[in-house]
Design a protein around this motif. Structure first.
Motif, PDB file in Angstrom:
ATOM      1  N   ASN A 213       0.785  -1.231   0.000  1.00 18.92           N
ATOM      2  CA  ASN A 213       0.000   0.000   0.000  1.00 18.92           C
ATOM      3  C   ASN A 213       0.817   1.282   0.000  1.00 18.92           C
ATOM      4  OD1 ASN A 213      -2.431  -1.567   0.207  1.00 18.92           O
ATOM      5  ND2 ASN A 213      -2.029  -1.763   2.405  1.00 18.92           N
ATOM      6  N   PHE A 214       2.132   1.202   0.153  1.00 16.47           N
ATOM      7  CA  PHE A 214       2.968   2.391   0.195  1.00 16.47           C
ATOM      8  C   PHE A 214       4.211   2.172  -0.661  1.00 16.47           C
ATOM      9  CE2 PHE A 214       0.636   2.369   4.192  1.00 16.47           C
ATOM     10  CZ  PHE A 214       0.161   3.666   4.276  1.00 16.47           C
ATOM     11  N   LEU A 215       4.829   3.298  -1.100  1.00 13.38           N
ATOM     12  CA  LEU A 215       6.118   3.189  -1.769  1.00 13.38           C
ATOM     13  C   LEU A 215       7.059   4.248  -1.235  1.00 13.38           C
ATOM     14  CD1 LEU A 215       6.229   4.704  -5.360  1.00 13.38           C
ATOM     15  CD2 LEU A 215       4.329   5.120  -3.829  1.00 13.38           C
ATOM     16  N   ASN A 216       8.361   4.051  -1.520  1.00 13.73           N
ATOM     17  CA  ASN A 216       9.389   4.924  -0.968  1.00 13.73           C
ATOM     18  C   ASN A 216      10.606   4.863  -1.876  1.00 13.73           C
ATOM     19  OD1 ASN A 216      10.590   6.678   0.870  1.00 13.73           O
ATOM     20  ND2 ASN A 216      10.106   5.411   2.646  1.00 13.73           N
ATOM     21  N   LEU A 217      11.559   5.736  -1.629  1.00 17.27           N
ATOM     22  CA  LEU A 217      12.855   5.595  -2.282  1.00 17.27           C
ATOM     23  C   LEU A 217      13.494   4.293  -1.804  1.00 17.27           C
ATOM     24  CD1 LEU A 217      14.707   9.054  -2.191  1.00 17.27           C
ATOM     25  CD2 LEU A 217      13.959   7.799  -4.212  1.00 17.27           C
ATOM     26  N   GLY A 218      14.094   3.566  -2.732  1.00 12.97           N
ATOM     27  CA  GLY A 218      14.754   2.332  -2.350  1.00 12.97           C
ATOM     28  C   GLY A 218      16.075   2.570  -1.653  1.00 12.97           C
ATOM     29  N   GLN A 219      16.737   3.684  -1.979  1.00 12.66           N
ATOM     30  CA  GLN A 219      17.984   4.046  -1.331  1.00 12.66           C
ATOM     31  C   GLN A 219      18.218   5.540  -1.514  1.00 12.66           C
ATOM     32  OE1 GLN A 219      21.416   2.228  -3.341  1.00 12.66           O
ATOM     33  NE2 GLN A 219      20.012   1.631  -4.959  1.00 12.66           N
ATOM     34  N   LEU A 243       8.422   6.339   7.911  1.00 11.00           N
ATOM     35  CA  LEU A 243       7.329   5.397   7.686  1.00 11.00           C
ATOM     36  C   LEU A 243       5.973   6.100   7.604  1.00 11.00           C
ATOM     37  CD1 LEU A 243       7.557   2.274   7.447  1.00 11.00           C
ATOM     38  CD2 LEU A 243       6.647   2.152   9.769  1.00 11.00           C
ATOM     39  N   ALA A 244       5.718   7.027   8.507  1.00  9.65           N
ATOM     40  CA  ALA A 244       4.414   7.690   8.566  1.00  9.65           C
ATOM     41  C   ALA A 244       4.200   8.670   7.418  1.00  9.65           C
ATOM     42  CB  ALA A 244       4.262   8.423   9.899  1.00  9.65           C
ATOM     43  N   ASP A 245       5.273   9.042   6.718  1.00  5.80           N
ATOM     44  CA  ASP A 245       5.175  10.059   5.676  1.00  5.80           C
ATOM     45  C   ASP A 245       5.178   9.483   4.265  1.00  5.80           C
ATOM     46  OD1 ASP A 245       5.214  12.078   7.621  1.00  5.80           O
ATOM     47  OD2 ASP A 245       7.405  12.120   7.640  1.00  5.80           O
ATOM     48  N   ARG A 246       5.263   8.173   4.132  1.00  4.99           N
ATOM     49  CA  ARG A 246       5.316   7.576   2.800  1.00  4.99           C
ATOM     50  C   ARG A 246       4.046   7.843   2.007  1.00  4.99           C
ATOM     51  NH1 ARG A 246       5.786   1.517   4.185  1.00  4.99           N
ATOM     52  NH2 ARG A 246       4.203   2.271   5.644  1.00  4.99           N
ATOM     53  N   SER A 247       4.184   7.779   0.687  1.00  6.53           N
ATOM     54  CA  SER A 247       3.023   7.969  -0.184  1.00  6.53           C
ATOM     55  C   SER A 247       2.280   6.657  -0.377  1.00  6.53           C
ATOM     56  CB  SER A 247       3.472   8.499  -1.548  1.00  6.53           C
ATOM     57  OG  SER A 247       4.025   9.789  -1.438  1.00  6.53           O
ATOM     58  N   ALA A 248       0.956   6.722  -0.304  1.00  8.46           N
ATOM     59  CA  ALA A 248       0.124   5.554  -0.599  1.00  8.46           C
ATOM     60  C   ALA A 248      -0.065   5.441  -2.106  1.00  8.46           C
ATOM     61  CB  ALA A 248      -1.221   5.673   0.100  1.00  8.46           C
ATOM     62  N   TYR A 249      -0.360   4.235  -2.583  1.00  8.05           N
ATOM     63  CA  TYR A 249      -0.653   4.036  -4.000  1.00  8.05           C
ATOM     64  C   TYR A 249      -1.723   2.958  -4.134  1.00  8.05           C
ATOM     65  CZ  TYR A 249       1.946  -0.368  -3.917  1.00  8.05           C
ATOM     66  OH  TYR A 249       2.360  -1.650  -3.631  1.00  8.05           O
ATOM     67  N   ASP A 250      -2.378   2.936  -5.307  1.00  7.15           N
ATOM     68  CA  ASP A 250      -3.398   1.943  -5.614  1.00  7.15           C
ATOM     69  C   ASP A 250      -2.745   0.857  -6.452  1.00  7.15           C
ATOM     70  OD1 ASP A 250      -5.514   0.409  -6.505  1.00  7.15           O
ATOM     71  OD2 ASP A 250      -6.756   2.113  -7.121  1.00  7.15           O
ATOM     72  N   THR A 251      -2.630  -0.335  -5.904  1.00  9.30           N
ATOM     73  CA  THR A 251      -1.925  -1.411  -6.602  1.00  9.30           C
ATOM     74  C   THR A 251      -2.602  -1.801  -7.917  1.00  9.30           C
ATOM     75  OG1 THR A 251      -0.981  -3.630  -6.327  1.00  9.30           O
ATOM     76  CG2 THR A 251      -3.174  -3.256  -5.413  1.00  9.30           C
ATOM     77  N   TYR A 256      -1.343   6.979 -12.216  1.00 11.02           N
ATOM     78  CA  TYR A 256      -0.826   8.121 -11.469  1.00 11.02           C
ATOM     79  C   TYR A 256      -0.457   7.660 -10.067  1.00 11.02           C
ATOM     80  CZ  TYR A 256      -0.594  12.534  -8.889  1.00 11.02           C
ATOM     81  OH  TYR A 256      -0.178  13.572  -8.092  1.00 11.02           O
ATOM     82  N   PHE A 257       0.694   8.106  -9.598  1.00 13.32           N
ATOM     83  CA  PHE A 257       1.055   7.865  -8.203  1.00 13.32           C
ATOM     84  C   PHE A 257       2.068   8.918  -7.770  1.00 13.32           C
ATOM     85  CE2 PHE A 257       3.974   5.302 -10.726  1.00 13.32           C
ATOM     86  CZ  PHE A 257       5.205   5.500 -10.131  1.00 13.32           C
ATOM     87  N   GLU A 258       2.330   8.980  -6.482  1.00 14.20           N
ATOM     88  CA  GLU A 258       3.242   9.973  -5.918  1.00 14.20           C
ATOM     89  C   GLU A 258       4.328   9.305  -5.090  1.00 14.20           C
ATOM     90  OE1 GLU A 258       0.831  12.607  -3.618  1.00 14.20           O
ATOM     91  OE2 GLU A 258      -0.106  13.562  -5.384  1.00 14.20           O
ATOM     92  N   LEU A 259       5.472   9.976  -5.002  1.00 12.24           N
ATOM     93  CA  LEU A 259       6.581   9.539  -4.153  1.00 12.24           C
ATOM     94  C   LEU A 259       6.943  10.673  -3.214  1.00 12.24           C
ATOM     95  CD1 LEU A 259       9.076   7.646  -3.466  1.00 12.24           C
ATOM     96  CD2 LEU A 259      10.321   9.032  -5.142  1.00 12.24           C
ATOM     97  N   THR A 260       6.897  10.412  -1.915  1.00  9.23           N
ATOM     98  CA  THR A 260       7.378  11.369  -0.929  1.00  9.23           C
ATOM     99  C   THR A 260       8.767  10.961  -0.476  1.00  9.23           C
ATOM    100  OG1 THR A 260       5.127  11.789  -0.125  1.00  9.23           O
ATOM    101  CG2 THR A 260       6.939  12.423   1.323  1.00  9.23           C
ATOM    102  N   PHE A 261       9.696  11.911  -0.480  1.00  5.83           N
ATOM    103  CA  PHE A 261      11.060  11.636  -0.013  1.00  5.83           C
ATOM    104  C   PHE A 261      11.554  12.822   0.800  1.00  5.83           C
ATOM    105  CE2 PHE A 261      11.426  13.779  -4.064  1.00  5.83           C
ATOM    106  CZ  PHE A 261      12.498  14.664  -3.897  1.00  5.83           C
ATOM    107  N   ASN A 274      10.026  17.190   3.590  1.00  2.00           N
ATOM    108  CA  ASN A 274       9.382  16.203   2.725  1.00  2.00           C
ATOM    109  C   ASN A 274       9.018  16.854   1.393  1.00  2.00           C
ATOM    110  OD1 ASN A 274       9.490  14.018   4.455  1.00  2.00           O
ATOM    111  ND2 ASN A 274       7.540  14.502   5.419  1.00  2.00           N
ATOM    112  N   THR A 275       9.398  16.190   0.312  1.00  2.00           N
ATOM    113  CA  THR A 275       9.115  16.674  -1.039  1.00  2.00           C
ATOM    114  C   THR A 275       8.350  15.584  -1.783  1.00  2.00           C
ATOM    115  OG1 THR A 275      11.087  18.066  -1.083  1.00  2.00           O
ATOM    116  CG2 THR A 275      10.150  17.460  -3.204  1.00  2.00           C
ATOM    117  N   VAL A 276       7.389  15.981  -2.612  1.00  3.14           N
ATOM    118  CA  VAL A 276       6.551  15.043  -3.354  1.00  3.14           C
ATOM    119  C   VAL A 276       6.901  15.103  -4.837  1.00  3.14           C
ATOM    120  CG1 VAL A 276       4.201  14.428  -4.014  1.00  3.14           C
ATOM    121  CG2 VAL A 276       4.681  15.193  -1.680  1.00  3.14           C
ATOM    122  N   LEU A 277       7.141  13.929  -5.420  1.00  4.54           N
ATOM    123  CA  LEU A 277       7.387  13.784  -6.848  1.00  4.54           C
ATOM    124  C   LEU A 277       6.209  13.028  -7.445  1.00  4.54           C
ATOM    125  CD1 LEU A 277       9.457  14.144  -9.204  1.00  4.54           C
ATOM    126  CD2 LEU A 277      10.342  11.878  -8.592  1.00  4.54           C
TER     127      LEU A 277
END
Length: 283
Positions: A213-219, A243-251, A256-261, A274-277
């Motif tokens: 349900n969430f995604l993040n930078l891998g490194q 962990l609490a700031d990660r972006s949710a996505y629809d599998t 369209y989806f977002e990445l917070t880093f 926190n920046t959203v891509l």
């Protein structure tokens, strides 16, 4: 202080291609005439384990020379103080072999849930211990991140338009435009190349890690760009979000989806933010 300061591109001379993805530098393959430079292909590997099931990751070990005999290197497993992995969730071989006539060796690390893996990234390290006198490594240790994933129902592959939704430093962390997402070392990893801080930074590989349900930078990404013109050791680093700031996505929907880093995670230009891509699929 917001980004009204002059950015400076750091001049970095690297023996290997980068600190995140390392390819062997082959001066001359003759091991009898040259020192040997060894490296893991990555400084960080992701080991996604399917919820209540298993997973695996392939680790590649590079050499700058070739030998007419097999070369065997011992591996030691370590556990960092911060979020150490449970040894009951993975298996590491005692050694890695670079076969005769080859520049690379590899091995696979299987992971298993065992009711012990969850969405919190756990870590363990691998260290090579028995280098000979003419063998060298910049860093003889790599980190393995093990975490729980759920099967992706959509592809999350192909061409996307990316755009930074916020600019806490007054300049875009990534150049807007089209990128191509391809599968990484596992089916839960996507990688693409993008320009960081356009006009100041260069092209960097970005790793996306899909969890349940969430995604993040891998490194983390060292941009090699800084606000401090007096200190060449500093650099802006993009890091995975908390962990609490990660972006949710629809599998089931990869349109369209977002990445917070975390931008400026090491406070090079001010305070981490926190920046959203955003990612919009090109049909």
């Amino acid at each position: 202080m917001l980004m009204k300061t002059i950015f400076k591109l750091l001049a970095v001379a690297l023996l290997f291609a980068s600190c995140d993805d390392v390819e062997p530098t082959i001066y001359n393959g003759n091991i009898g005439q040259n020192d040997t430079f060894l490296s893991f292909s990555r400084s960080v590997y992701l080991l996604p384990v399917v919820q209540n099931q298993t997973g695996e990751v392939k680790v590649v070990f590079n050499s700058s020379t070739v030998s007419d005999v097999d070369r065997v290197y011992n591996i030691e497993v370590g556990f960092p103080e911060a979020s150490p992995a449970n040894p009951e969730t993975f298996t590491v071989p005692a050694s890695v072999t670079i076969p005769a006539g080859e520049y690379q060796g590899s091995f696979t690390i299987p992971g298993v849930d065992n009711g012990l893996v969850d969405e919190v990234v756990k870590r363990f390290t691998l260290t090579v211990t028995n280098l000979s006198d003419n063998e060298y490594m910049d860093n003889d240790t790599t980190t393995i991140n093990i975490y729980e994933v759920c099967p992706l129902q959509a592809d999350f592959l192909g061409t996307y338009t990316i755009q930074v939704a916020s600019e806490p430093l007054g300049i875009s962390a990534f150049e807007a435009g089209e990128v191509t997402l391809v599968e990484g070392d596992s089916q839960y990893e996507r990688v693409f190349n993008a320009t960081v801080y356009p006009g100041y930074g260069g092209n960097q590989q970005v790793t996306l890690a899909f969890a349940c349900n969430f995604l993040n930078l891998g490194q983390s990404i060292d941009t090699n760009v800084t606000c401090d013109v007096e200190d060449d050791t500093k650099s802006l680093v993009h890091a995975p979000a908390e962990l609490a700031d990660r972006s949710a996505y629809d599998t089931n929907d990869d349109s369209y989806f977002e990445l917070t880093f975390i931008e400026d995670s090491q406070s090079d230009c001010g305070s981490p933010a926190n920046t959203v891509l955003t990612f919009t699929k090109v049909e």
